[in-house]
Scaffold this motif. Sequence first.
Motif, PDB file in Angstrom:
ATOM      1  N   ALA A 240      -2.761   5.661   7.805  1.00 39.88           N
ATOM      2  CA  ALA A 240      -1.437   6.152   8.119  1.00 39.88           C
ATOM      3  C   ALA A 240      -0.427   5.146   7.988  1.00 39.88           C
ATOM      4  O   ALA A 240       0.625   4.941   7.504  1.00 39.88           O
ATOM      5  CB  ALA A 240      -1.484   7.177   9.123  1.00 39.88           C
ATOM      6  N   ALA A 241      -0.882   3.936   8.969  1.00 38.68           N
ATOM      7  CA  ALA A 241       0.118   2.897   9.028  1.00 38.68           C
ATOM      8  C   ALA A 241       0.210   1.986   7.795  1.00 38.68           C
ATOM      9  O   ALA A 241       1.243   1.575   7.508  1.00 38.68           O
ATOM     10  CB  ALA A 241      -0.559   1.876  10.118  1.00 38.68           C
ATOM     11  N   LEU A 242      -0.944   1.817   6.948  1.00 38.98           N
ATOM     12  CA  LEU A 242      -0.694   1.033   5.769  1.00 38.98           C
ATOM     13  C   LEU A 242       0.160   2.051   4.713  1.00 38.98           C
ATOM     14  O   LEU A 242       1.046   1.219   3.992  1.00 38.98           O
ATOM     15  CB  LEU A 242      -2.280   1.161   4.824  1.00 38.98           C
ATOM     16  N   ASP A 243       0.107   3.262   4.719  1.00 38.47           N
ATOM     17  CA  ASP A 243       1.058   4.106   3.850  1.00 38.47           C
ATOM     18  C   ASP A 243       2.489   4.010   4.244  1.00 38.47           C
ATOM     19  O   ASP A 243       3.364   4.074   3.663  1.00 38.47           O
ATOM     20  CB  ASP A 243       0.548   5.453   3.595  1.00 38.47           C
ATOM     21  N   ALA A 244       2.693   4.029   5.732  1.00 35.51           N
ATOM     22  CA  ALA A 244       4.140   3.709   6.139  1.00 35.51           C
ATOM     23  C   ALA A 244       4.638   2.425   6.016  1.00 35.51           C
ATOM     24  O   ALA A 244       5.780   2.265   6.496  1.00 35.51           O
ATOM     25  CB  ALA A 244       3.960   4.391   7.663  1.00 35.51           C
ATOM     26  N   GLY A 245       3.967   1.383   5.429  1.00 39.99           N
ATOM     27  CA  GLY A 245       4.262   0.396   5.172  1.00 39.99           C
ATOM     28  C   GLY A 245       4.498  -0.798   6.452  1.00 39.99           C
ATOM     29  O   GLY A 245       4.996  -1.772   6.558  1.00 39.99           O
ATOM     30  N   ASP A 246       3.349  -0.354   7.213  1.00 38.01           N
ATOM     31  CA  ASP A 246       3.314  -1.099   8.662  1.00 38.01           C
ATOM     32  C   ASP A 246       2.266  -2.080   8.841  1.00 38.01           C
ATOM     33  O   ASP A 246       2.287  -2.904   9.837  1.00 38.01           O
ATOM     34  CB  ASP A 246       3.174  -0.239  10.055  1.00 38.01           C
ATOM     35  N   LEU A 247       1.673  -2.602   7.581  1.00 34.84           N
ATOM     36  CA  LEU A 247       0.576  -3.453   7.462  1.00 34.84           C
ATOM     37  C   LEU A 247       0.690  -4.568   6.634  1.00 34.84           C
ATOM     38  O   LEU A 247      -0.257  -4.854   6.017  1.00 34.84           O
ATOM     39  CB  LEU A 247      -0.779  -2.563   7.507  1.00 34.84           C
ATOM     40  N   SER A 248       1.886  -4.946   6.579  1.00 30.56           N
ATOM     41  CA  SER A 248       1.936  -6.203   5.858  1.00 30.56           C
ATOM     42  C   SER A 248       1.970  -7.419   6.481  1.00 30.56           C
ATOM     43  O   SER A 248       2.268  -7.598   7.883  1.00 30.56           O
ATOM     44  CB  SER A 248       3.472  -6.025   5.015  1.00 30.56           C
ATOM     45  N   GLY A 249       1.862  -8.504   6.079  1.00 33.98           N
ATOM     46  CA  GLY A 249       2.059  -9.689   6.972  1.00 33.98           C
ATOM     47  C   GLY A 249       0.801 -10.137   7.670  1.00 33.98           C
ATOM     48  O   GLY A 249      -0.145  -9.447   7.720  1.00 33.98           O
ATOM     49  N   PRO A 250       1.204 -10.932   8.746  1.00 38.05           N
ATOM     50  CA  PRO A 250       0.068 -11.161   9.790  1.00 38.05           C
ATOM     51  C   PRO A 250      -0.283  -9.711  10.435  1.00 38.05           C
ATOM     52  O   PRO A 250      -1.690  -9.733  10.788  1.00 38.05           O
ATOM     53  CB  PRO A 250       0.837 -11.904  10.868  1.00 38.05           C
ATOM     54  N   GLU A 251       0.413  -8.735  10.600  1.00 36.13           N
ATOM     55  CA  GLU A 251       0.036  -7.404  11.365  1.00 36.13           C
ATOM     56  C   GLU A 251      -0.973  -6.792  10.657  1.00 36.13           C
ATOM     57  O   GLU A 251      -1.757  -6.200  10.890  1.00 36.13           O
ATOM     58  CB  GLU A 251       1.321  -6.640  11.340  1.00 36.13           C
ATOM     59  N   GLY A 252      -0.933  -6.859   9.099  1.00 38.33           N
ATOM     60  CA  GLY A 252      -2.080  -6.363   8.474  1.00 38.33           C
ATOM     61  C   GLY A 252      -3.548  -6.995   8.322  1.00 38.33           C
ATOM     62  O   GLY A 252      -4.540  -6.235   8.710  1.00 38.33           O
ATOM     63  N   TRP A 253      -3.721  -8.277   8.649  1.00 36.60           N
ATOM     64  CA  TRP A 253      -4.659  -8.943   8.976  1.00 36.60           C
ATOM     65  C   TRP A 253      -5.294  -8.530  10.251  1.00 36.60           C
ATOM     66  O   TRP A 253      -6.529  -8.493  10.525  1.00 36.60           O
ATOM     67  CB  TRP A 253      -4.605 -10.391   8.637  1.00 36.60           C
ATOM     68  N   ARG A 254      -4.234  -8.682  11.273  1.00 33.27           N
ATOM     69  CA  ARG A 254      -4.641  -8.315  12.492  1.00 33.27           C
ATOM     70  C   ARG A 254      -5.353  -6.887  12.713  1.00 33.27           C
ATOM     71  O   ARG A 254      -6.386  -6.511  13.527  1.00 33.27           O
ATOM     72  CB  ARG A 254      -3.295  -8.395  13.683  1.00 33.27           C
ATOM     73  N   ALA A 255      -4.680  -5.921  11.959  1.00 39.02           N
ATOM     74  CA  ALA A 255      -5.171  -4.512  12.288  1.00 39.02           C
ATOM     75  C   ALA A 255      -6.570  -4.556  11.208  1.00 39.02           C
ATOM     76  O   ALA A 255      -7.606  -3.960  11.827  1.00 39.02           O
ATOM     77  CB  ALA A 255      -4.127  -3.540  11.202  1.00 39.02           C
ATOM     78  N   ALA A 256      -6.808  -5.341  10.177  1.00 43.81           N
ATOM     79  CA  ALA A 256      -8.102  -5.308   9.457  1.00 43.81           C
ATOM     80  C   ALA A 256      -9.214  -6.040  10.358  1.00 43.81           C
ATOM     81  O   ALA A 256     -10.213  -5.257  10.597  1.00 43.81           O
ATOM     82  CB  ALA A 256      -7.876  -6.273   8.494  1.00 43.81           C
ATOM     83  N   LEU A 257      -8.834  -6.968  11.242  1.00 48.66           N
ATOM     84  CA  LEU A 257      -9.839  -7.430  12.187  1.00 48.66           C
ATOM     85  C   LEU A 257     -10.275  -6.518  13.520  1.00 48.66           C
ATOM     86  O   LEU A 257     -11.388  -6.230  13.685  1.00 48.66           O
ATOM     87  CB  LEU A 257      -9.121  -8.729  12.694  1.00 48.66           C
TER      88      LEU A 257
END
Length: 365
Positions: free
Chosen positions: A281-298
Motif C-alpha cells: 500500500a505504501a509503495l502504490d501511494a508513492g511513499d517508498l522512494s529514495g532512502p525510505e524505500g530501502w529502509r522499508a525493504a530492510l
Amino acid sequence: MPRKPREPKDHMTTDHASDLPAADVRPVELGPTSLERRDELVELCRRALAAAGDVPAALALVAGDVATLPAPGTGDTAHLWSALASVAAVDLTVARVLEPHLDAQAILGQAGVEAGAGTWGVFAAEGPGEPLRATPDGTSFVLSGRKHWCSLAGELDHALISAWVGTERQLFAVDLDHHGVTAVPGTWVARGLAAVDSGPLDLQAVPARPVGAPGWYLDRPGFAWGAIGVAAVWFGGAVGLARRMVAAAGTREPDQVALVHLGAVDARLHGARATLERAAAALDAGDLSGPEGWRAALRVREVVADACEDVLRRAAHGLGPGPLATEEAHARRVADLELYLRQWHAERDQASLGRLALDDPASSW
C-alpha cells in the motif's frame, strides 16, 4: 525378548503414502482482491503445481502466462506480490524462475527499454576474483570476464547483467545465446533449489546493451521494491510449510505441543503478511522512494525472514522426521526455503537498520 517398538513422537506425521495431503493450490492473498483477480491467482497456482520441480516447465510458464502481472508501484503491487507468494506456496523452484523474470521486466520498464519475447534473469551479485568488465565498442559495449551467481544462465534467453565500467557499476541487457557466453558446469551442488543451477557465467566479448546510466541500477527506487518482492516469495514458501502442518492435523489428532507450534506459526505468518500488505500500500501511494524505500525493504525482509526461519524450525519440531524422509515435495520445500532465505543478509542487514535508526531516530518508531 525383543523390545516392543515405541510409538513415534512426531504427532503430526503421516505414516502412509495414501495419507499424504493433496496439493493445495489456494492463492496467498496480500489484501482484498476481486473475484477475477483471485481466479487469475488460482490458475497461476495450478500451472505452478503442474510445473513443480521442473525447470523447463517453469520457464514455459514464465514465457507464456505472466504477461498480465503488474509491475511494482503501478497501483496493484499487492496483486504482484500475491502472485509471487502464491506460486512459492505451491513450489519454490517455480517461484525462483518467476521472480527474477518479473524483476527484469520491471527494471526494463523503469529504464524505458523494450523487453521483447523470451525468458529473463537478473545477474547483479558480485563474487570473488576479478569482476566482470564492460568495454565501450563503438556505440555499445562488450562484456568480458566471469559473473558469479547466474541462476539458469544456461537455460534462459536473456539476462540483465551488472558489470564494471571503470569505477562504476552499470546494468546491461545480454543475449545469452551469443557464442561468447559459457555457463560454467559442475559448480552448483546445492540441495536446496537443486534444479536452479546458479553457477558462474564466463563471457568473452559479448555484445551488451546499456540499461540505465552507470549507478542507476542500485540507485533507482525499484531496487528496494524488487527486494521486497523476494520477501513475498519467502513468505509464500513458509505458507506452504504451514499448510503441511495443518494437513497433518487432519490425519492424526494433534497434541498440545503440536497446537503450540501451529499457533505460533499462525501468529508469525499473520505478522509477516501484514508487513507485506502495508508495504504494498505504501509503495502504490508513492511513499517508498529514495532512502525510505530501502529502509522499508530492510524492515520487511527482516520481519518476513525471521518469521520464515521460525516456521522452518516449528515445522521440523511439529512434523518430525517423517515428511522430511518420505515426502519429496515437503523435503524439497524445506531445503529450497532454507537456501532461498540466504538472500537475506541477516545480521548485516540488521546492522544497516541499526545505523539508520541512529542516523534518524525521530522517524524510527
